[in-house]
Design a protein around this motif. Structure first.
Motif, PDB file in Angstrom:
ATOM      1  N   GLU A 170       0.836  -1.210   0.000  1.00 19.37           N
ATOM      2  CA  GLU A 170       0.000   0.000   0.000  1.00 19.37           C
ATOM      3  C   GLU A 170       0.872   1.261   0.000  1.00 19.37           C
ATOM      4  OE1 GLU A 170      -2.708   0.074   3.295  1.00 19.37           O
ATOM      5  OE2 GLU A 170      -3.732   1.859   2.534  1.00 19.37           O
ATOM      6  N   ASP A 171       1.930   1.251   0.821  1.00 23.38           N
ATOM      7  CA  ASP A 171       2.838   2.420   0.876  1.00 23.38           C
ATOM      8  C   ASP A 171       3.414   2.740  -0.499  1.00 23.38           C
ATOM      9  OD1 ASP A 171       2.490   2.697   3.524  1.00 23.38           O
ATOM     10  OD2 ASP A 171       4.416   1.805   4.131  1.00 23.38           O
ATOM     11  N   HIS A 172       3.654   1.687  -1.310  1.00 23.39           N
ATOM     12  CA  HIS A 172       4.293   1.895  -2.614  1.00 23.39           C
ATOM     13  C   HIS A 172       3.299   1.870  -3.768  1.00 23.39           C
ATOM     14  CE1 HIS A 172       7.695   0.907  -0.036  1.00 23.39           C
ATOM     15  NE2 HIS A 172       8.456   1.534  -0.918  1.00 23.39           N
ATOM     16  N   GLY A 173       2.017   1.737  -3.461  1.00 18.93           N
ATOM     17  CA  GLY A 173       0.995   1.734  -4.516  1.00 18.93           C
ATOM     18  C   GLY A 173       1.115   0.556  -5.466  1.00 18.93           C
ATOM     19  N   VAL A 174       1.536  -0.608  -4.913  1.00 16.78           N
ATOM     20  CA  VAL A 174       1.691  -1.807  -5.747  1.00 16.78           C
ATOM     21  C   VAL A 174       0.613  -2.816  -5.335  1.00 16.78           C
ATOM     22  CG1 VAL A 174       3.241  -3.717  -6.341  1.00 16.78           C
ATOM     23  CG2 VAL A 174       4.187  -1.449  -5.884  1.00 16.78           C
ATOM     24  N   PRO A 175      -0.036  -3.501  -6.308  1.00 20.76           N
ATOM     25  CA  PRO A 175      -1.035  -4.501  -5.932  1.00 20.76           C
ATOM     26  C   PRO A 175      -0.416  -5.743  -5.284  1.00 20.76           C
ATOM     27  CG  PRO A 175      -0.974  -4.172  -8.343  1.00 20.76           C
ATOM     28  CD  PRO A 175       0.087  -3.303  -7.760  1.00 20.76           C
ATOM     29  N   LEU A 176      -1.185  -6.383  -4.431  1.00 17.65           N
ATOM     30  CA  LEU A 176      -0.736  -7.607  -3.742  1.00 17.65           C
ATOM     31  C   LEU A 176      -1.662  -8.763  -4.113  1.00 17.65           C
ATOM     32  CD1 LEU A 176       0.970  -9.041  -1.506  1.00 17.65           C
ATOM     33  CD2 LEU A 176      -0.683  -8.171   0.164  1.00 17.65           C
ATOM     34  N   HIS A 177      -1.046  -9.860  -4.554  1.00 17.76           N
ATOM     35  CA  HIS A 177      -1.796 -11.095  -4.822  1.00 17.76           C
ATOM     36  C   HIS A 177      -1.452 -12.109  -3.739  1.00 17.76           C
ATOM     37  CE1 HIS A 177      -3.496 -14.604  -6.818  1.00 17.76           C
ATOM     38  NE2 HIS A 177      -2.316 -15.200  -6.769  1.00 17.76           N
ATOM     39  N   VAL A 178      -2.451 -12.801  -3.223  1.00 18.40           N
ATOM     40  CA  VAL A 178      -2.212 -13.811  -2.193  1.00 18.40           C
ATOM     41  C   VAL A 178      -2.441 -15.188  -2.798  1.00 18.40           C
ATOM     42  CG1 VAL A 178      -2.891 -14.658   0.075  1.00 18.40           C
ATOM     43  CG2 VAL A 178      -2.952 -12.197  -0.404  1.00 18.40           C
ATOM     44  N   ASP A 179      -1.409 -16.027  -2.748  1.00 18.99           N
ATOM     45  CA  ASP A 179      -1.555 -17.401  -3.201  1.00 18.99           C
ATOM     46  C   ASP A 179      -1.938 -18.251  -1.989  1.00 18.99           C
ATOM     47  OD1 ASP A 179      -1.465 -19.938  -4.125  1.00 18.99           O
ATOM     48  OD2 ASP A 179       0.595 -19.849  -4.911  1.00 18.99           O
ATOM     49  N   ALA A 180      -3.255 -18.378  -1.792  1.00 22.45           N
ATOM     50  CA  ALA A 180      -3.779 -19.205  -0.694  1.00 22.45           C
ATOM     51  C   ALA A 180      -4.378 -20.485  -1.279  1.00 22.45           C
ATOM     52  CB  ALA A 180      -4.805 -18.428   0.119  1.00 22.45           C
ATOM     53  N   ALA A 181      -3.721 -20.988  -2.350  1.00 18.06           N
ATOM     54  CA  ALA A 181      -4.212 -22.204  -3.007  1.00 18.06           C
ATOM     55  C   ALA A 181      -4.416 -23.315  -1.979  1.00 18.06           C
ATOM     56  CB  ALA A 181      -3.218 -22.649  -4.081  1.00 18.06           C
ATOM     57  N   PHE A 182      -3.423 -23.472  -1.089  1.00 22.02           N
ATOM     58  CA  PHE A 182      -3.509 -24.538  -0.082  1.00 22.02           C
ATOM     59  C   PHE A 182      -4.214 -24.056   1.192  1.00 22.02           C
ATOM     60  CE2 PHE A 182      -1.261 -26.891   3.465  1.00 22.02           C
ATOM     61  CZ  PHE A 182      -2.023 -28.044   3.341  1.00 22.02           C
TER      62      PHE A 182
END
Ligand code: PLP
Length: 372
Positions: A170-182
């Protein structure tokens, strides 16, 4: 029958798989939906609606979406397709070409990077195989399209500090993807009692989450899940399919024709098990995991992550020769095991088809092999 020569989860010998025996209602719904093609939703409006409801349920119940009706997503062929879609959408929205991934990332990100001509920037790990968040911060550049965090790494089941990653993103304005496949079907419940971070859409930077029904969702494959916060990211990759029944429609999945059977199976599990049923399964699997961890310690075996973050125990092996010996001895005794490389270890995924008592017998074999 040809299948008689293959593995069956029910005998408790499959120790290294993230798939399991489907729930009986899922199996029944899957068969009822064999003819359903969700690539042509005009023909199957009710199955399509079931998919929308499943995505809404995942967003609300597992992923803490503040406005679940805004979530967009699809049940896709697996975690691999889900991760590829997340990377593709992030590239199209941001114009960036770099994906910052934990060094524990699943190989699906390598596929994504190669196909999309993107670059994987690997962040180093802490001693519990979670990503070093300060290092992630230092790796952010003007070309960063996406940061990835993992809830349940493939080799050790480690859970990254997604809350801290979200702050950095958020501080850097970059999106975050969460790999919660498991971990997507277990971590939301286990954190009621154990120290696990939040990882859903209540965190500002999270734009997409992979959560696979064909792992801890007890749905037969192929059933990966991709959930986006809203339609901004999927819209950036959607394609118009002009010839579909009832006039054209847009789609953003990699597959065109895609099976409705896994969606109906997930829908059936949600109706049958619901939040309470999945909570029960999550706790049972984790409690069995803790018993396996305890038994391993008693036998003098070293866990790569102690205590395990989720229902996966990784027991360290000293060298490749020992790993080869363990593979040979396991095969002789009928165990189907999986050896990890980072760290070198044997990974035991405590899926619903396993219990601590059965796995303890395997641990005794490990102790014998390690003892020489
Ligand atoms: N992400 C993680 C963390 C995984 O462990 C896996 C598979 O084990 C995947 C993604 C890929 O999932 P699939 O095999 O369903 O494509």
């Amino acid at each position: 029958m040809i299948l008689q020569r293959d593995s069956d989860y029910s005998d408790g010998t499959v120790l290294g798989s993230m798939c399991t025996e489907p729930h009986p209602v899922a199996a029944e719904a899957f068969v009822a939906g064999l003819h359903v093609n969700l690539g042509d939703p005009y023909l199957f409006p009710n199955a399509y609606r079931a998919e929308r409801e499943c995505i809404g349920w995942l967003a609300e119940t597992l992923l803490d979406h503040p406005a679940p009706e805004e979530a967009e997503g699809s049940i896709v062929s697996g975690g691999t397709e889900a991760n590829i879609l997340a990377a593709y959408a992030a590239r199209e929205v941001t114009g960036g070409r770099e994906i910052i991934v934990p060094a524990t990332r699943h190989f699906s990100f390598e596929k994504a990077a190669r196909m999309l001509r993107m670059k994987l920037v690997e962040a180093p790990l802490r001693s519990d195989y979670t990503v070093d968040v300060d290092a992630v911060q230092d790796l952010i550049s003007r070309d960063t399209a996406l940061i990835v965090g993992i809830v349940g790494t493939t080799e050790t089941g480690s859970v990254d500090d997604i809350e801290a990653l979200s702050d950095v993103a958020e501080d850097h304005g970059v999106p975050l993807h969460v790999d919660a496949a498991f971990g997507g079907f277990t971590a939301p419940f286990l954190r009621e009692e154990y120290p696990l971070p939040r990882f859903g859409f209540d965190l500002e930077a999270v734009v997409s989450v992979t959560v696979d029904p064909h792992k801890m969702g007890l749905v037969p494959p192929p059933a990966g899940g991709i959930v986006f916060r809203d339609d901004e990211f999927p819209k950036a990759i959607e394609v118009y399919a002009p010839y579909l029944s009832g006039g054209g429609a847009s789609q953003y999945t990699i597959t065109g024709t895609r099976p409705g059977a896994p969606v109906l199976a997930l829908y059936a599990n949600i109706l049958e098990l619901g939040e309470e049923g999945y909570r029960r399964i999550a706790f049972r699997c984790y409690e069995e995991t803790l018993k396996v961890a305890e038994k391993a310690r008693e036998l003098g075996l070293e866990l790569a992550v102690d205590p395990p973050h989720l229902n996966l125990v990784n027991i360290r092996l000293p060298d490749r020769g020992t790993a080869e010996r363990l593979l040979r001895e396991s095969e002789r005794e009928g165990w189907k095991i999986s050896v990890s490389t980072k760290p070198l270890g044997v990974r035991i995924v405590m899926m619903p088809h396993l219990d601590a008592e059965t796995v303890s017998r395997f641990l005794e074999l490990v102790a014998r092999v390690l003892g020489g």
